[in-house]
Enzyme design. Structure first.
Site, mmCIF file in Angstrom:
data_model
loop_
_atom_site.group_PDB
_atom_site.id
_atom_site.type_symbol
_atom_site.label_atom_id
_atom_site.label_comp_id
_atom_site.label_asym_id
_atom_site.label_seq_id
_atom_site.Cartn_x
_atom_site.Cartn_y
_atom_site.Cartn_z
ATOM 1 C CB THR A 177 -0.867 0.059 1.275
ATOM 2 O OG1 THR A 177 0.023 0.139 2.387
ATOM 3 C CG2 THR A 177 -1.719 -1.168 1.409
ATOM 4 C CD GLU A 320 -5.086 -2.054 2.147
ATOM 5 O OE1 GLU A 320 -5.410 -1.534 1.062
ATOM 6 O OE2 GLU A 320 -4.452 -1.452 3.032
ATOM 7 C CD1 TRP A 433 -17.121 15.191 10.911
ATOM 8 C CD2 TRP A 433 -17.378 13.192 9.949
ATOM 9 N NE1 TRP A 433 -16.605 14.248 11.758
ATOM 10 C CE2 TRP A 433 -16.739 13.024 11.202
ATOM 11 C CE3 TRP A 433 -17.637 12.077 9.155
ATOM 12 C CZ2 TRP A 433 -16.359 11.761 11.669
ATOM 13 C CZ3 TRP A 433 -17.266 10.828 9.619
ATOM 14 C CH2 TRP A 433 -16.633 10.677 10.857
HETATM 15 P P1 AMP Z 1 -5.079 2.361 -2.964
HETATM 16 O O1 AMP Z 1 -4.959 1.142 -2.125
HETATM 17 O O2 AMP Z 1 -3.794 3.114 -3.087
HETATM 18 O O3 AMP Z 1 -5.701 2.093 -4.290
HETATM 19 O O4 AMP Z 1 -6.063 3.373 -2.200
HETATM 20 C C1 AMP Z 1 -7.345 2.993 -1.804
HETATM 21 C C2 AMP Z 1 -8.131 4.212 -1.383
HETATM 22 O O5 AMP Z 1 -8.426 5.040 -2.512
HETATM 23 C C3 AMP Z 1 -9.483 3.899 -0.799
HETATM 24 O O6 AMP Z 1 -9.417 3.507 0.543
HETATM 25 C C4 AMP Z 1 -10.222 5.224 -0.995
HETATM 26 O O7 AMP Z 1 -9.885 6.154 0.024
HETATM 27 C C5 AMP Z 1 -9.662 5.716 -2.304
HETATM 28 N N1 AMP Z 1 -10.594 5.420 -3.395
HETATM 29 C C6 AMP Z 1 -10.542 4.402 -4.270
HETATM 30 N N2 AMP Z 1 -11.552 4.478 -5.163
HETATM 31 C C7 AMP Z 1 -12.285 5.558 -4.832
HETATM 32 C C8 AMP Z 1 -13.486 6.175 -5.353
HETATM 33 N N3 AMP Z 1 -14.108 5.715 -6.435
HETATM 34 N N4 AMP Z 1 -13.950 7.267 -4.730
HETATM 35 C C9 AMP Z 1 -13.331 7.780 -3.636
HETATM 36 N N5 AMP Z 1 -12.203 7.265 -3.114
HETATM 37 C C10 AMP Z 1 -11.685 6.159 -3.691
#
Ligand code: AMP
Length: 534
Positions: A177, A320, A433
């Site tokens: 991550t 994840e 919020w």
């Molecule tokens: P990663 O593991 O780097 O892909 O990051 C995952 C995170 O990206 C998630 O926990 C969200 O906070 C954000 N994320 C992924 N897809 C979306 C979406 N369609 N809208 C808003 N946030 C998203």
């Protein structure tokens, strides 16, 4: 037992694709702009040669084989070849900082590093700090001192390698991550989780892939396995189009030339593509469907695609979650809805496909209703959701298997999930919020706005108030008053930002998301005009 119990293996994906979709093409556009074509059949043969080459180099089942590479056919071969000799393919993100790269590779104890020549400077700089790596292999350039070449290794093998014996719960992939807090954490994918995810992904309400699809994953192979596209495409024999560079012009040209019907990427990619399209007059070619995820897709972007007749799949997921957690489906009454209602639906992050369960909980971990109003921490569980981070001592889930995503969301009565924020990014104003995502997405629709980020800054009365950081579209004008006026009927009055600040650019993470953490740091001591004027 009444039924056969073949294990669900990543090798079965490539065996199937090579056998049933042998001629279907895999196109690669390389860093130098040249293009090559192979097929699922050839990838299947080369994967066996790759597996044999790894065994010849002394790799054993369970060993980590790392890649530092963009999207191309050789990278694809290494995924399937590594799986077939029992290896764990670790995709490393070349955009990370040096310290993160060193940490990740050492933590994973990678034994081989395959990389693109474009990243040779990184490898030269860091190789002394990577003691576990025995072999450095260039994917796309001839061997040189200290580095062997992919081509030589593959060409030395005959392709008769027999896949090693595998259990469906054996690990097959590793991805770290981006580590928003502390060190990056490794997510260890298994054969079974990858295969079930692949079969899910092709479904009509997910990516909608078929044999006639031509899919160009712009999302890099190091970002949660290119969202699983190279596995999903193998199940139905879609044509794959890879580009090792992400320049908007090259991607637009490739999309046209290869008849791309499906594409997948983070919103920032599309922002750049739109800018190129507007400047050059290039169209969408045969594009039928785009999958947008990784960050919330702005409304203006969704509208633009939909007006062009392109289906938008707005997906939410994480490294994840393999990564598909939810996908915006078109509900049964879609055709009865007006355009704006349709856009409203697509702006939300969608529903879990079969296999994923979702819930939101309050601070006491009590489940909240699906009423479209209650906002809480989003949790999920399912066969392709993380159980435990690589080398961790304890599970990442609670006793019932729920994984806390760190996102804040509401679930609507129709089951559609809507992310309101990353828990750390919400703007807390007067105990309530404000969703930074909603503010940003509304702002991106304002004339002259290319990109927007909302952050909370200190306010003595309200704790925090939002400000908007705006990057203007080149050659256009946008003013603070104009943007605030535009937002007036798009968000609640008390959500309206206290200030609009114009910036030349916004910082992005290694996967193309706006780097909120840095913005929060940068604007920590920002003094609102209304306070300094007073
Ligand atoms: P990663 O593991 O780097 O892909 O990051 C995952 C995170 O990206 C998630 O926990 C969200 O906070 C954000 N994320 C992924 N897809 C979306 C979406 N369609 N809208 C808003 N946030 C998203």
């Amino acid at each position: 037992m009444g039924m056969q119990g073949q294990p669900l293996l990543v090798t079965s994906l490539i065996d199937h694709a090579a056998r049933e979709h042998s001629d279907r093409e895999i196109v690669s556009r390389w860093a130098d702009g040249s293009q090559t074509r192979t097929s699922w059949g050839e990838v299947g043969r080369d994967a066996r040669r790759f597996a044999a080459a790894m065994v010849r180099l002394g790799m054993n089942k369970g060993d980590r084989i790392a890649t530092l590479a963009m999207n191309h056919g050789h990278h694809l071969v290494s995924w399937y070849g590594s799986a077939g000799m029992g290896g764990v393919l670790h995709t490393v993100n070349p955009r990370l900082f040096d310290e993160q790269l060193v940490y990740i590779i050492n933590h994973a104890e990678d034994r081989v590093l395959l990389f693109d020549a474009a990243f040779l400077p990184i490898v030269e700089r860091l190789r002394d700090q990577l003691p576990t790596i025995d072999h450095f292999i260039l994917f796309d350039a001839p061997a040189r001192e200290g580095y062997s070449s992919y081509r030589d290794l593959i060409d030395a093998e005959d392709g008769n390698f027999q896949w090693v014996e595998l259990d469906e719960r054996d690990p097959v992939g590793l991805c770290y991550t981006s580590g928003t807090t502390g060190n990056p954490k490794g997510v260890l994918y298994e054969h079974r989780s990858n295969v079930i995810h692949a079969i899910t992904e092709i479904q009509p309400d997910v990516f909608g892939l078929s044999n006639r699809s031509v899919i160009m994953p712009i999302v890099p192979m190091f970002h949660a396995n290119s969202w699983g596209v190279p596995f999903a495409a193998a199940t139905v024999g879609s044509k794959l189009v890879f580009s090792a560079t992400n320049d908007a012009e090259g991607l637009c040209d490739l999309m046209q030339q290869e008849g791309v019907t499906h594409s997948a990427g983070v919103p920032t990619v599309w922002i750049a593509m739109f800018a190129h399209m507007d400047a050059s007059g290039t169209g969408y070619g045969k594009l039928e469907r785009v999958i947008i995820g990784g960050s919330a897709a702005p409304r203006a972007m969704i509208e633009r695609f939909m007006k062009a007749g392109i289906v938008v799949g707005h997906a939410w997921g994480m490294t994840e979650t393999s990564p598909i957690g939810t996908m915006g489906k078109r509900p049964w009454n879609w055709d009865d809805l007006g355009f704006d209602e349709q856009v409203d639906i697509v702006c939300r992050q969608g529903c879990p496909p079969f296999g994923v369960e979702l819930r939101i909980v309050d601070d006491a971990d009590q489940p909240l209703p699906r009423d479209g109003k209650s906002s809480g921490r989003l949790q999920c569980r399912g066969p392709w959701i993380i159980k435990r981070y690589f080398k961790a001592d304890s599970d990442a889930t609670d006793a019932d298997g729920w994984f806390d995503t760190g996102d804040v969301a509401v679930i609507h009565p129709d089951g559609v999930m809507q992310i309101t924020d990353r828990a750390k990014d919400v703007i807390k104003s007067g105990g309530e919020w404000i969703s930074s995502i909603e503010l940003e997405n509304a702002a991106v629709g304002a004339p002259g706005v290319q990109e927007a980020a909302a952050v909370g800054v200190y306010h003595p009365k309200w704790d925090e108030r939002p400000i908007l950081l705006i990057v203007k579209k080149p050659g256009t004008e946008a003013s603070e008053a104009g943007i605030l006026d535009y937002l007036k009927d798009k968000v609640a009055k008390w959500w309206l930002p206290d200030e609009v600040v114009f910036v030349d650019e916004l910082p992005h993470t290694a996967t193309g998301k706006i780097l909120k953490r840095q913005l929060r740091d940068d604007y920590k001591d920002y003094k609102l005009r209304s306070l300094t004027d007073a």
